[in-house]
Structures are given as C-alpha cells and as structure tokens.
Design a protein around this motif. Structure first.
Motif, PDB file in Angstrom:
ATOM      1  N   LYS A 430     -20.978  39.453 -16.731  1.00 10.90           N
ATOM      2  CA  LYS A 430     -20.322  39.425 -15.418  1.00 10.90           C
ATOM      3  C   LYS A 430     -20.586  38.093 -14.726  1.00 10.90           C
ATOM      4  CE  LYS A 430     -20.440  44.408 -14.785  1.00 10.90           C
ATOM      5  NZ  LYS A 430     -20.705  45.516 -13.889  1.00 10.90           N
ATOM      6  N   PRO A 431     -19.915  37.070 -15.157  1.00 11.02           N
ATOM      7  CA  PRO A 431     -20.134  35.756 -14.537  1.00 11.02           C
ATOM      8  C   PRO A 431     -19.385  35.641 -13.214  1.00 11.02           C
ATOM      9  CG  PRO A 431     -18.447  35.590 -16.215  1.00 11.02           C
ATOM     10  CD  PRO A 431     -18.909  37.010 -16.233  1.00 11.02           C
ATOM     11  N   LYS A 432     -19.544  34.478 -12.601  1.00  7.12           N
ATOM     12  CA  LYS A 432     -18.719  34.180 -11.426  1.00  7.12           C
ATOM     13  C   LYS A 432     -17.429  33.569 -11.941  1.00  7.12           C
ATOM     14  CE  LYS A 432     -22.555  33.434  -8.331  1.00  7.12           C
ATOM     15  NZ  LYS A 432     -23.615  32.529  -8.094  1.00  7.12           N
ATOM     16  N   VAL A 433     -16.339  33.954 -11.335  1.00  5.74           N
ATOM     17  CA  VAL A 433     -15.037  33.489 -11.823  1.00  5.74           C
ATOM     18  C   VAL A 433     -14.180  33.051 -10.648  1.00  5.74           C
ATOM     19  CG1 VAL A 433     -15.101  35.002 -13.839  1.00  5.74           C
ATOM     20  CG2 VAL A 433     -13.937  35.766 -11.770  1.00  5.74           C
ATOM     21  N   ARG A 434     -13.149  32.338 -10.990  1.00  5.62           N
ATOM     22  CA  ARG A 434     -12.124  31.937 -10.010  1.00  5.62           C
ATOM     23  C   ARG A 434     -10.822  32.585 -10.455  1.00  5.62           C
ATOM     24  NH1 ARG A 434     -11.244  25.845  -7.887  1.00  5.62           N
ATOM     25  NH2 ARG A 434     -12.738  26.617  -6.389  1.00  5.62           N
ATOM     26  N   ILE A 435     -10.323  33.476  -9.653  1.00  7.70           N
ATOM     27  CA  ILE A 435      -9.073  34.166 -10.020  1.00  7.70           C
ATOM     28  C   ILE A 435      -7.907  33.261  -9.639  1.00  7.70           C
ATOM     29  CG2 ILE A 435      -7.637  36.221  -9.667  1.00  7.70           C
ATOM     30  CD1 ILE A 435     -10.165  37.742  -8.968  1.00  7.70           C
ATOM     31  N   ILE A 436      -7.063  32.982 -10.623  1.00  5.47           N
ATOM     32  CA  ILE A 436      -5.996  32.003 -10.398  1.00  5.47           C
ATOM     33  C   ILE A 436      -4.599  32.616 -10.389  1.00  5.47           C
ATOM     34  CG2 ILE A 436      -7.373  30.129 -11.371  1.00  5.47           C
ATOM     35  CD1 ILE A 436      -5.766  30.392 -13.951  1.00  5.47           C
ATOM     36  N   GLY A 437      -4.547  33.859 -10.837  1.00  5.98           N
ATOM     37  CA  GLY A 437      -3.211  34.476 -10.822  1.00  5.98           C
ATOM     38  C   GLY A 437      -3.261  35.870 -11.396  1.00  5.98           C
ATOM     39  N   ASP A 438      -2.124  36.536 -11.330  1.00  8.93           N
ATOM     40  CA  ASP A 438      -1.976  37.810 -11.996  1.00  8.93           C
ATOM     41  C   ASP A 438      -0.602  37.861 -12.638  1.00  8.93           C
ATOM     42  OD1 ASP A 438      -1.510  39.716  -8.900  1.00  8.93           O
ATOM     43  OD2 ASP A 438      -0.206  38.300  -9.949  1.00  8.93           O
ATOM     44  N   GLY A 441       2.306  36.123 -11.162  1.00 16.12           N
ATOM     45  CA  GLY A 441       2.356  34.663 -11.162  1.00 16.12           C
ATOM     46  C   GLY A 441       1.079  34.033 -10.648  1.00 16.12           C
ATOM     47  N   PRO A 442       1.022  32.715 -10.673  1.00 14.59           N
ATOM     48  CA  PRO A 442      -0.175  32.032 -10.171  1.00 14.59           C
ATOM     49  C   PRO A 442      -0.328  32.253  -8.679  1.00 14.59           C
ATOM     50  CG  PRO A 442       1.220  30.532 -11.458  1.00 14.59           C
ATOM     51  CD  PRO A 442       2.009  31.775 -11.237  1.00 14.59           C
ATOM     52  N   PHE A 443      -1.608  32.235  -8.204  1.00 13.62           N
ATOM     53  CA  PHE A 443      -1.890  32.434  -6.779  1.00 13.62           C
ATOM     54  C   PHE A 443      -1.760  31.107  -6.041  1.00 13.62           C
ATOM     55  CE2 PHE A 443      -2.603  36.521  -7.745  1.00 13.62           C
ATOM     56  CZ  PHE A 443      -3.890  37.050  -7.812  1.00 13.62           C
ATOM     57  N   GLN A 444      -1.355  31.230  -4.800  1.00  9.81           N
ATOM     58  CA  GLN A 444      -1.332  30.046  -3.961  1.00  9.81           C
ATOM     59  C   GLN A 444      -2.746  29.583  -3.646  1.00  9.81           C
ATOM     60  OE1 GLN A 444       1.019  27.957  -2.714  1.00  9.81           O
ATOM     61  NE2 GLN A 444       2.380  28.987  -4.165  1.00  9.81           N
ATOM     62  N   LYS A 445      -3.588  30.586  -3.405  1.00  9.97           N
ATOM     63  CA  LYS A 445      -4.977  30.259  -3.094  1.00  9.97           C
ATOM     64  C   LYS A 445      -5.866  30.967  -4.111  1.00  9.97           C
ATOM     65  CE  LYS A 445      -8.278  30.784   0.698  1.00  9.97           C
ATOM     66  NZ  LYS A 445      -8.969  29.517   0.484  1.00  9.97           N
ATOM     67  N   PHE A 446      -6.689  30.197  -4.777  1.00 15.00           N
ATOM     68  CA  PHE A 446      -7.572  30.803  -5.774  1.00 15.00           C
ATOM     69  C   PHE A 446      -8.671  31.588  -5.071  1.00 15.00           C
ATOM     70  CE2 PHE A 446      -5.064  28.721  -8.554  1.00 15.00           C
ATOM     71  CZ  PHE A 446      -5.368  27.430  -8.928  1.00 15.00           C
ATOM     72  N   ILE A 447      -9.189  32.565  -5.788  1.00 14.80           N
ATOM     73  CA  ILE A 447     -10.228  33.417  -5.195  1.00 14.80           C
ATOM     74  C   ILE A 447     -11.487  33.322  -6.052  1.00 14.80           C
ATOM     75  CG2 ILE A 447     -10.832  35.763  -4.493  1.00 14.80           C
ATOM     76  CD1 ILE A 447      -7.772  36.353  -4.613  1.00 14.80           C
ATOM     77  N   ASP A 448     -12.580  32.951  -5.421  1.00 18.12           N
ATOM     78  CA  ASP A 448     -13.858  32.879  -6.139  1.00 18.12           C
ATOM     79  C   ASP A 448     -14.607  34.180  -5.933  1.00 18.12           C
ATOM     80  OD1 ASP A 448     -13.980  29.489  -5.158  1.00 18.12           O
ATOM     81  OD2 ASP A 448     -13.810  30.201  -7.210  1.00 18.12           O
ATOM     82  N   ILE A 449     -14.971  34.843  -7.024  1.00 16.04           N
ATOM     83  CA  ILE A 449     -15.716  36.102  -6.901  1.00 16.04           C
ATOM     84  C   ILE A 449     -16.866  36.120  -7.895  1.00 16.04           C
ATOM     85  CG2 ILE A 449     -13.666  37.409  -6.178  1.00 16.04           C
ATOM     86  CD1 ILE A 449     -13.777  38.612  -9.097  1.00 16.04           C
ATOM     87  N   ASP A 450     -17.745  37.065  -7.639  1.00 15.09           N
ATOM     88  CA  ASP A 450     -18.866  37.290  -8.553  1.00 15.09           C
ATOM     89  C   ASP A 450     -18.648  38.660  -9.179  1.00 15.09           C
ATOM     90  OD1 ASP A 450     -22.490  36.945  -8.238  1.00 15.09           O
ATOM     91  OD2 ASP A 450     -21.234  37.665  -9.872  1.00 15.09           O
ATOM     92  N   LEU A 451     -18.431  38.690 -10.482  1.00 12.50           N
ATOM     93  CA  LEU A 451     -18.145  39.964 -11.142  1.00 12.50           C
ATOM     94  C   LEU A 451     -19.343  40.908 -11.094  1.00 12.50           C
ATOM     95  CD1 LEU A 451     -16.082  38.826 -14.278  1.00 12.50           C
ATOM     96  CD2 LEU A 451     -15.244  39.906 -12.191  1.00 12.50           C
ATOM     97  N   ALA A 452     -20.549  40.353 -10.864  1.00 14.31           N
ATOM     98  CA  ALA A 452     -21.730  41.216 -10.792  1.00 14.31           C
ATOM     99  C   ALA A 452     -21.842  41.899  -9.438  1.00 14.31           C
ATOM    100  CB  ALA A 452     -22.984  40.386 -11.059  1.00 14.31           C
TER     101      ALA A 452
END
Lengths: 482, 597
Positions: A430-438, A441-452
């Motif tokens: 469960k690393p930290k990731v940056r969600i870039i799209g679904d 389509g790609p996101f306008q604003k990326f989302i930084d989350i921690d999967l843990a």
C-alpha cells in the motif's frame, strides 16, 4: 491544522541541534551496545556523553519522548532530519525496534545512568525472533527500570506528522534539479573523457554529494525520477539512476559519508568504458547479435583503462575502476570479463551490479530492447538470476524499490489509474500514489493519497500497467507540480 | 546597533586577517607541541565567540575579497596571505556560520583548511573536505550552486500546465482507445505474451538469466506477493550481515586493488596497441604508487611486468621488449628521483621496503641508485641504499668507483662508504686513492665503515689511517685496530710499532699501542719491552724516559713467564729508578693474580 488533499496535516517543527545531538548519540549507543560489553571503555565513554546530553534536554523539557512514525523520528514533537552519519544509527535502530514492535520510548526525567545502560543492553541484545514489545516491557519491570516507558508501533490513523506542502514541493524541485544536473554532468564528463581529456573528478563529486544530501532528506523523490527513462542519450540517465539506487543502498547499509561519496562516484562511472565503443553499437535499436555482444563485453576493461589513464590514483579512482571491471562478473563468476584470479567481488561492485541489472531491464534500451515491468524484473532477479547477486544485497535492494517502485503505473481496484510516488515500508502493498485518471479519462487535478490510510481501504492495487503498451508518458506526470 | 555592527565587522576583519597566518604557524610545529595548540585554541575561541554574537554570519567570497553585509571586511594583501583567493579558487563563493557553530566545529574547520593549504595527501578538494566533515553549524555555497540556480528550466516542473491529457502520448483517437484499454479486464495487452517474455534469448543468456521456462509454457503468474512476503522485511540476521559487510569493506586498499586490476587486464590484450596502452598505464600508476610511498605495490607492478615479459619471451618479442623498457625506465633517473622526493617526504618508509624495491632492478641501475644518495635527506634511507649497493654492487665495483672522482665531496663520501662496505680487494684498492683526499669527512667515513667490518683486510687497511693528520680519524682507526688485535693477534700492531712514523704519534696513542702489544704479543713483546725498559746507559732522552715508563706498565700486564723473569731481573738493577719501576710492576702483577684468585 491545515487541510491538504484528503488528510488533515499537522505542521511539524524541525528538531534543533539539541534534539539532533541527543537522538544521534542515543542511536549510536544502541549500535555500540551490540558490539561491546557494558564495561568496555568505548561504551562507557559514549554512555557518559549521551547521559550528559539527555540530562540537558530533560532538565529543559521534563521527560524526553522518542517516537518513530513511518520511519521518521521525532523527539517530543520535533522531527529530526538526519545527516548521513546520523542516518547510520537511525536506520539500524528503526528497523530493530520495528521488528520488536517498539514504536518509541519515553525517557523519564529521573532516569539514571545505570537504568539507562540496562535499558540499552536489554533492547540491543533482544532476540528478535523470540521477543516483542510486551516481553521487553516485562523485562523492564523485572530489572527495575522505572524511568523508561515503551511505546507500541503507532497506527496510521493517529495524527501523523507530515512535512508541510511547500516543503514537499521544495524537496521535489530540489530532487529534479539534482537529478537532471547529474545527467548533464555525466554527459559533460563523458564527452571530455571521450576526447581523452582529464575527467573532472571534482565536478562529479559535487554531483554525488548533492545526490547524497537529497537522498538523506527523502529518497522517494529521487527514486521516482529513476522511472524517467525516455531520453535520447540513455547512457547518462542510466548512470544517474544507478547512482541513485546505489546510494540508497549505501545509506541503508550505514556507509559513512566518504564511502557513500566513493560509491556514488563509482556508480556514475561504472559504464565509462562504453565511451570507447562505437556510438552506433550503443544506440543500436535492434537486439544485439553475437558480434555486438563481443564488443560490448569489452567495456569493463575499457572502463578500467580510461579511469586509470585519466584520473589520479586515489580511493575514488580505485573504487571506480574495480566497479567498472567487476559489475558484470556475477557473484558466481559466470559473467564477463574472464578472470585470471577469482577474487571476491568488491562490495560496491555487488551493489552496482544489482542496480545496473534492474535499471537495464527496466529501461529496455540496452540489453532486452523492450522495457520489462518491475515486478517481472524482480522475479527474474530473485529466481532466475539469484546466483548472480549477493543474496543479502538483493534483498536490501528489493526492500528499497519495493513491490511497486516509485514511478510505477498501477491500476487500482477502484478502477483508477495511479502513479506510485512513495514506497510504504511498513506496508509495501500500500504505497503512496498519485491518481491521474479513471475510465472516464485523465483527471484535471491529480490526487495524492496514501493507500495505507484506512480512508482508502476501498482502494488496492490491482495490477501494474506497462506505460509503453498504452502510450502513457509517465515523465509528464512525475514532473508536474500542483 | 550601528556601533555593534561596526564592531562585528572589525572583529571579522581581524579574524580573517589572522587565519592563514595562524594556520602557517601551527603547521610549522609538531601536532603535540603546546605552542601551536595554544595559538590555535585562542584563535578558534575568538572565532566561535564572534559567531555566537553575530550569527548567522553570512560571508560572501569573491576572487580577492570577502564581503559581510555589503561591505568588504577582508581583502587579499599578498599571494602568500590570500584567504579570499584561496577559498574562491577552491570553488566557494559563500559561507554561512550559524548559532550552533561550536568550538568542536570550528576546530574541525580549522584543521581541514590547514590540510588543504598544506596540500596534505587526500586534501586536494576543499569542498569535498567540507562536505565530508558535515559541520552542523556551517553551510557553504559553491560556484556550482550558483550555476544551478540558473539551470536550464527545460527539465523542471511544468506547473500550471492546463493540458492534463499531455501524459497520453499522441492524444489522438487511437491513443484514447489505448488509454481506455487499460481499464478493460480482458485486454490481452495487459498480460505479457509468451513471445514477449522470451523474445531475446541471446540477451537473456548474456545476462545470466537461467533458461528455466520453456517457450511453450503458459506465461507465469506475476506473483509479486510471494516476493514481498519472502524477502521484503529485513531480519536480525540481516542486520548482523550489515556489520560484517561494513567491516570487510573497511579493508579496501586502493593500491592493492589497482595492482590486481592491472594484473587482470595485462593478460587480456588483443593486439600490440592494446598491450602498449596497458603498459603505459602501468608505468603511470607505478609512478603514483611511488609518490604515495607504496613501494611494495610499486614493486609488485615491476614483478608483474618481469613475469609477463618472461612469458611473452620469444613468441611475442615486441611485447617482451616493451616490458623490458618499462622496467628499465622504472629503475632510471627520473623515476628514482621521484622515489627520492617521496623518501624525503615520508621518512617513515622502512629501509627494508626500500631495499626490496631497489633489488628489483638490474646492475644497469647501480649508477643511478648511487646518485640517489645525493638526494636523500634521511640518514636511515641513505644507510639502506649504501647497504644495498654494498651487496649488489660487489660485482660491479667499477660503477661505484667512478663516483670517487666527483667534485662534490658528499658524492665521494657516499661512494667511499659503499666501497668500504663492500670491502673486496678491488674496493679497497679504490679506497686507497682516497687516503689522501683533502676532505676529512670522507676519510672519517672510510674509517667508520671499515671499523664495523670484522675482517683482517679491512683492519689492515685501517692501519693506513692510524697516521692520518686528523686526530679523530687517527683515534678511530687506532681503536678499531687495537680492538681487532686484542682478539685476533698482534700482527697489525707490530707493523705500526715498527713504522718510522710511530714516534710521531701522540704519546697517549703510543702507550695504547704498546699496552695492547704487550697483552697480545706474548714473549715477543717481552723482548721488545725489555729493550725499552733498559733504554739509555747513562742518560736518557725525554722520549726514552716516556717509553721506559710505558714499557714497565706494559710488562706489568704481560701474562707470560718471560715478563715475570724480566721484571725480576730488573728489580735487582743498580739503577734505583729502574729497580723501583720493576718492583711496582711486580706488585701490580701480584695484586692482579690475587684478584684473579
């Protein structure tokens, strides 16, 4: 409190020199206790010095709590930022405590020297397989050590200190500048070496120093940048990547500053011999044939000659030369070049061999001609190539790059596409990731989350995505600032 | 406030002005000398006090001056005292000293600047030294940092880029389809195909990937979870391994490593050009080894070339010749002059290492090695070279003999020393030419050297120097001869006594000789002493009286019966003086006998 993204963030103060001095001495004392008995002068002197430092701090603040949260050390509420020497003791102790289930200690104001020594030895000599924090706590009571309170490993949902966002941005920016400067420097140095001009050792050392300082601050940003492999002149990027990986391993091993600098220097020049090979061969897009391989296998020897010819002999040059020669020999001596005397491989050669193999396979630019996903590389290295590497160092390397190395593109179970930004050592899945799209389509604003983070329990990594198959430019994502 | 600022600036000016001078003075003395230590401590105390008061202290370094708060607080006055130039050329353009810059940091800073200024080995890069020292209270800024600030922004972040779709390459319809395929669970591209995995078997074999999975098998499941659970966490045994690794690595020796590498690559050349390059590199490194005082490693390289040359032999004569040249050059004037510089700098290099190194070269280098003596400052090293030449020059005395005609007295002295050590008839024949050399230091060296040798020929030669006009030379030669004769017999003493020049020696020396002759000459000596004792029937000269007195003292120590009888006879002489001296001698003998009992 400020809000940033999904989580509340507490602004954490940085430790001053007193806390810094305290924690460095504290951790070093643990390491010394492993090597010497309590009556040894080395230990006694260190213990006495540490106790003086502790007393100064305790007189000012009362009790002195030391907490370890996600690999970061806090003294009270102050985050300690380590230089490399401090990192030696820190990394070792952090891992040892984690294995014992210890998340920290509170040293009471009235703790005396004898109790302190008993506590140090109790923890330093604890058998990790047979002990845990409860057993250690019980022993504290049996030994009458009342001035020390053990803390368990902190759960994620407790208020976790993070660096402020602007500080993170600064670190990211600094990492980028350092990384690309390194590439540029390698290019410059190799160009001059190609013309048989003297190699600018000082310049190379500066770059290595900066990389080390950066990695000591936070290795994740630089590790992320190693995923950027789409450059015209791959050789320079490759050298920089090897340098980053190797230095990270060196820091984990606790190498001192001087040896880290030598390691980084050796990594930068491990493929120096290639400048004497035809450029067409290096840049050949198709797979190598037998003749190509014969030529390519000369580069270790050519590297040694270039280094010895162009550099003054000292530890740096000697280390760089041995690495240039040995990094393809393999632990079982089945590699190249052939040897007259099969001497044990140098530590740096072993480290760089691992990093080199990983990066070469990940890039798909040198040997395999197609990039291989990280997990496949790790599988190959662990199972098909295991005799080629030092087993412990390989384990260390995998520990660093993790199951999902920074820069990997992954698909989450929530059907979101994300880029791994930072490995989570406590929870590698469960690393930290940056969600870039679904899928929309790609996101306008990326989302930084921690999967843990329990708030993200609905998100897990489903699979690794090969960006090349889907024409994804990860570089664009890594380099974007919000 | 302004007043305080001025005061600070004044103090900074003072401190910076003294910096280099204090370093140079402390460098003149041994580390443990209290004077430089006191000076250093006083300086660093003041420095730290200044920093504590004025922190953070930001100093901008320019090519010839140092700036504080936009004012010049230091300017270089002369090339010998140019702190700003020194720091700037090292790559620094700024130093910041913070509140936590303490005395320990200051002393470390002082120490590393001292190493840098004095060009100590390994201290050639000031910025590297500062980085390695990692002083918490000091931050430095380099010219490189300044360049970095202006770094080409091409690779920097592209913040505010509104086109988020730019990470999809192409951004056309087919690209969007590819993007959408990521989320398609059935997308074949998501799984690696068999051909993809095993496409480049040559590469795989070159990289050592075991041919474990046959082509026809289904693609393996990517089981990263297994990797994680098996190997992700470091265990306690791993931590112990870390300690082992660090300790093993601490034994790394750059010279030994370089020598081993050169050995490896020497055996791998493909053609003469390649080979020639390697030998050139060996020659270069051999010089560096010598400069570093690593004579054993340097010797190893010589052995390597000799060994390879022997193997190349007749098969590759060009290669063998190249190696022979390299070895000859290694024993030549230029390389040995580098050795001399190193020996003068590193007085601790052992004589044994030096001798072993010189022994690698053939007789062709003897002249050059003899010349080496001229340049050596250390007595220990000179002795080692002389001893070496005494052994290896024995069959090539002519080379050394040439040096006795040199105009420089010390060159002649060195040659004489070596010839004396050799001590062969040929060497002694050459030394004879120096018996009348006007420089007494040469003759003294001959005497001292020969005196250490225990053989008859050397002592016989020394008798020539008993007549030397220089008292020290004369005495040293005499003592050596007497010492020899006391154990080996009186032959040499007889020669001296019978020489016409005997009477010209100092009385003390004559007496020593006669006494020694009596002890060793047995009955023969008694005969001679009796003549001296009976000197002059009616009157005696001063000289005869002296010899007479000595003869009785000598008879007193002669252990033979003949001496006893002679004295008994003389004790009945009508001359009272003779009678008294004889009786005194007899009493001496009696006392000595009783003491012996």
């Amino acid at each position: 409190m400020i809000k940033s993204g999904q989580a509340d963030v507490k602004i954490v103060l940085l430790a001053g020199s007193d806390e810094h001095q305290f924690i460095t001495a504290f951790f070093n004392l643990f390491r010394t206790a492993r090597l010497y008995d309590p009556n040894n002068n080395v230990y006694l002197n260190q213990s006495s010095r540490f106790y003086d430092i502790f007393r100064r701090l305790a007189d000012r603040t009362g009790e002195v709590p030391v907490k370890i949260i996600e690999g970061r050390v806090l003294v009270g509420d102050r985050l300690v930022r380590f230089d490399n020497d401090g990192l030696i003791g820190a990394t070792y102790v952090i891992d040892s405590w984690r294995l014992l289930g210890i998340g920290g200690v509170i040293l009471g104001k009235n703790l005396d020297n004898r109790q302190l020594d008993k506590f140090i030895y109790l923890v330093a000599k604890a058998n990790i397989r047979e002990s845990n924090n409860e057993i250690v706590a019980q022993r504290l009571v049996e030994l009458g050590i009342s001035g020390v309170t053990l803390l368990g490993l902190e759960k994620r949902e407790d208020a976790q200190p993070f660096l402020p966002e602007d500080k993170k941005r600064q670190l990211r920016q600094a990492a980028r500048m350092t990384f690309f400067r390194s590439i540029s420097t390698v290019e410059d140095i190799l160009a001059k070496a190609r013309e048989s001009r003297e190699i600018d050792v000082a310049k190379a050392r500066r770059v290595v120093h900066t990389l080390i300082d950066q990695l000591a601050e936070d290795e994740s940003y630089l590790l992320q940048l190693t995923a950027l492999r789409d450059f015209d002149e791959y050789t320079y990027v490759h050298s920089t990547n090897i340098c980053v990986y190797s230095l990270t391993m060196g820091i984990r091993l606790g190498l001192d500053r001087q040896r880290l600098a030598q390691l980084g220097f050796s990594a930068l020049f491990h493929d120096l011999g290639k400048i004497r090979l035809p450029g067409d061969l290096i840049r050949k897009p198709e797979v190598f044939d037998e003749h190509d391989w014969i030529q390519m296998q000369r580069h270790p020897e050519l590297g040694v000659k270039t280094i010895f010819r162009n550099m003054e002999l000292n530890e740096f040059a000697a280390r760089a030369a041995i690495v240039a020669y040995q990094h393809h020999i393999n632990e079982d001596f089945t590699g190249y070049p052939s040897l007259r005397h099969k001497r044990p491989l140098n530590l740096f050669s072993k480290i760089i061999a691992i990093a080199d193999t990983f990066d070469a396979m990940a890039s798909g630019r040198v040997y395999m001609k197609r990039p291989i996903p990280h997990d496949e590389i790790l599988r190959k290295m662990m199972y098909q190539m295991s005799v080629k590497f030092d087993a412990f160092l390989l384990k260390l390397f995998v520990n660093i790059v993790g199951m999902y190395p920074p820069g990997s593109l992954v698909l989450l179970t929530s059907n979101e596409l994300a880029l791994v930004s930072q490995t989570n050592y406590r929870n590698p899945q469960k690393p930290k990731v940056r969600i870039i799209g679904d899928e929309s389509g790609p996101f306008q604003k990326f989302i930084d989350i921690d999967l843990a983070d329990p708030a993200n329990a609905h998100r897990r990594i489903d699979k690794i995505v090969d960006p090349h198959k889907y024409n994804i430019d990860t570089r664009a994502i890594i380099l974007i600032d919000d | 406030m302004a007043e305080k600022s001025d005061k600070t600036k004044h103090e900074i000016t003072q401190i910076l002005g003294e910096f280099i001078r204090v370093i140079k003075i402390t460098a003149m003395y041994p580390e443990d000398n209290p004077l430089p230590r006191k000076l250093r401590d006083s300086f660093t105390d003041r420095f730290v006090d200044l920093v504590q008061e004025a922190a953070p202290l930001l100093l901008e370094i320019r090519p010839n001056e140092i700036i504080y708060q936009q004012e010049v607080v230091y300017a270089d006055k002369s090339p010998e005292d140019a702190l700003a130039a020194l720091l700037y050329k090292a790559g620094l353009n700024g130093i910041t000293l913070r509140q936590d810059f303490n005395l320990e940091d200051c002393q470390k800073f002082f120490s590393l600047l001292k190493s840098y200024i004095n060009k100590e080995p390994g201290a050639g890069d000031l910025i590297a030294l500062l980085w390695e020292a990692d002083l918490p209270g000091l931050t430095y800024h380099t010219v490189d940092d300044a360049l970095l600030d202006e770094y080409d922004a091409e690779f920097l972040s592209r913040s505010g880029d509104p086109v988020r779709e730019s990470f999809i390459k192409g951004a056309d319809d087919s690209s969007k389809l590819e993007y959408a395929a990521i989320f398609d669970a059935d997308d074949a591209a998501a799984l690696p195909s068999q051909s993809d995995l095993f496409e480049d078997t040559l590469a795989e074999s070159k990289m050592g990937i075991a041919p474990g999975t046959p082509r026809k098998q289904k693609a393996p499941v990517i089981d990263t979870a297994r990797i994680v659970s098996e190997i992700f966490n470091l265990e306690k045994s791993d931590m112990a391994r870390v300690d082992e690794i660090i300790q093993e690595d601490a034994l790394f020796d750059p010279y030994q490593t370089a020598a081993e590498l050169l050995e490896e690559i020497l055996w791998q050349p493909r053609d003469f050009t390649d080979f020639n390059e390697i030998v050139t590199i060996i020659e270069k490194l051999q010089t560096e080894f010598i400069k570093a005082g690593k004579l054993r490693a340097a010797g190893r390289l010589i052995n390597l070339m000799v060994e390879y040359g022997a193997q190349a032999g007749t098969d590759r004569p060009q290669w063998a010749r190249r190696l022979q040249e390299a070895v000859a050059v290694a024993g030549g004037r230029e390389k040995l002059s580098v050795l001399a510089d190193t020996l003068n700098r590193e007085k601790a290099i052992s004589p044994l290492d030096l001798s072993e190194y010189l022994a690698l070269f053939g007789w062709e280098s003897l002249m050059v090695i003899t010349d080496l003596l001229d340049d050596l400052e250390s007595q220990v090293h000179r002795e080692a070279v002389c001893d070496f030449l005494a052994v290896h020059g024995r069959d090539h005395v002519d080379f050394i003999t040439r040096a006795i005609y040199d105009k420089r007295w010390y060159v002649v002295r060195n040659a004489a020393s070596i010839l004396a050590r050799i001590g062969s008839p040929k060497a002694l024949a050459a030394l004879e030419k120096l018996l009348t050399h006007p420089e007494p230091r040469i003759r003294l060296e001959i005497v001292r050297r020969l005196a250490r040798k225990g053989d008859l020929e050397s002592r016989r030669f020394l008798t020539n120097l008993v007549w030397d006009g220089d008292d020290l030379i004369c005495r040293t030669a005499l003592e050596a001869v007497i010492e020899f004769c006391l154990s080996e017999g009186s032959e040499l003493l007889t020669g001296i006594i019978n020489d016409d020049r005997f009477a010209g020696l100092k009385e003390a020396y004559q007496e020593s000789i006669i006494m020694a002759y009596s002890r060793t000459g047995g009955d023969q000596a008694v005969e001679y002493l009796a003549r001296l004792a009976a000197a002059g029937r009616f009157w005696t000269t001063q000289e005869q009286e002296f010899l007479q007195r000595v003869s009785f003292r000598a008879l007193a120590v002669n252990k033979t019966e003949a001496a006893e009888k002679e004295l008994a006879g003389l004790a009945r002489s009508w001359k009272r003086k003779v009678r008294n001296m004889a009786q005194a001698a007899l009493r001496h003998r009696e006392n000595h006998r009783q003491e012996a009992v």
